[in-house]
Enzyme design. Structure first.
Site, PDB file in Angstrom:
ATOM      1  N   HIS A   1      -0.143   1.537   3.083  1.00  0.00           N
ATOM      2  CA  HIS A   1       0.573   0.534   2.297  1.00  0.00           C
ATOM      3  C   HIS A   1       2.068   0.823   2.253  1.00  0.00           C
ATOM      4  O   HIS A   1       2.505   1.960   2.473  1.00  0.00           O
ATOM      5  CB  HIS A   1       0.019   0.478   0.880  1.00  0.00           C
ATOM      6  CG  HIS A   1       0.173   1.788   0.151  1.00  0.00           C
ATOM      7  ND1 HIS A   1       1.369   2.185  -0.417  1.00  0.00           N
ATOM      8  CD2 HIS A   1      -0.715   2.791  -0.063  1.00  0.00           C
ATOM      9  CE1 HIS A   1       1.215   3.371  -0.967  1.00  0.00           C
ATOM     10  NE2 HIS A   1      -0.041   3.766  -0.762  1.00  0.00           N
TER      11      HIS A   1
ATOM     12  N   GLU B   1      -7.706   5.143  -2.363  1.00  0.00           N
ATOM     13  CA  GLU B   1      -7.086   6.463  -2.295  1.00  0.00           C
ATOM     14  C   GLU B   1      -7.934   7.504  -3.023  1.00  0.00           C
ATOM     15  O   GLU B   1      -8.750   7.177  -3.891  1.00  0.00           O
ATOM     16  CB  GLU B   1      -5.679   6.406  -2.914  1.00  0.00           C
ATOM     17  CG  GLU B   1      -4.913   7.725  -2.927  1.00  0.00           C
ATOM     18  CD  GLU B   1      -4.690   8.368  -1.566  1.00  0.00           C
ATOM     19  OE1 GLU B   1      -5.673   8.856  -0.965  1.00  0.00           O
ATOM     20  OE2 GLU B   1      -3.534   8.411  -1.111  1.00  0.00           O
TER      21      GLU B   1
END
Length: 194
Positions: free
Chosen positions: A7, A74
């Site tokens: 990202h 994550e």
């Protein structure tokens, strides 16, 4: 091709904080990175994203229908989430680096991330052998996918560095996955030629 995208940048990333399950949006630089990635990436046959806002915002820039897959979220840093790396003492870091099964307080081990990401990679490998599959994720899952591609253990995660908005490419068309590109930031590192 399995195309892994970290990202774009958030304020926490910019300040060097450990960013796990906290869910901040992209900062201005991160939105610019996402737009640059969208121009550089092929239009995927399948677009997969972590459920966290920073990944979804980056994926949204690509412009295809997004499929959320929790396995690409994550690592859970537990009590360390949102804190500087210095919040963990040398003994804590040593334990984490030396033992992939070590779990920081309230968090998740590198081995746990590796197991869920290997499963996700296996599920995408056949399609990615014939088409472009883009996955927008985070540092730890991308490192786990690279370990999967190289056929090595989870302990290599601490020997890799993945930049904000970096692209990694894994060719799954052969008898074993092959790493074709790692930590490519060329989409946003150079001035636009347009």
């Amino acid at each position: 091709m399995l195309i892994l995208v970290r990202h774009g940048q958030t304020e926490a990333n910019r300040h060097g904080l450990l960013l796990g399950r906290a869910d901040p949006p992209l900062c201005g630089a991160g939105r610019d990175q996402a737009e640059a990635l969208a121009r550089a990436l092929p239009r995927p046959t399948r677009l997969v994203s972590s459920p966290l806002t920073r990944a979804v915002e980056t994926a949204r820039a690509v412009g295809a229908e997004i499929e959320i897959d929790e396995r690409w979220i994550e690592m859970d840093y537990g009590d360390l989430d949102g804190r500087p790396a210095s919040a963990l003492d040398a003994d804590g870091w040593r334990a984490w680096r030396d033992d992939p099964t070590h779990v920081p307080a309230g968090g998740e081990s590198v081995a746990e991330v590796g197991a869920r990401v290997r499963s996700a990679c296996h599920d995408l490998a056949d399609l990615a052998a014939d088409a472009d599959v883009v996955v927008v994720s985070h540092v730890s899952p991308i490192k786990a996918a690279i370990a999967w591609a190289l056929g090595v253990g989870d302990e290599v995660a601490w020997r890799m560095w993945v930049e904000d908005a970096a692209v990694c490419r894994i060719d799954t068309s052969g008898s074993a996955p092959r790493l074709r590109a790692f930590n490519d930031v060329s989409a946003h590192a150079l001035p636009s030629l347009r």
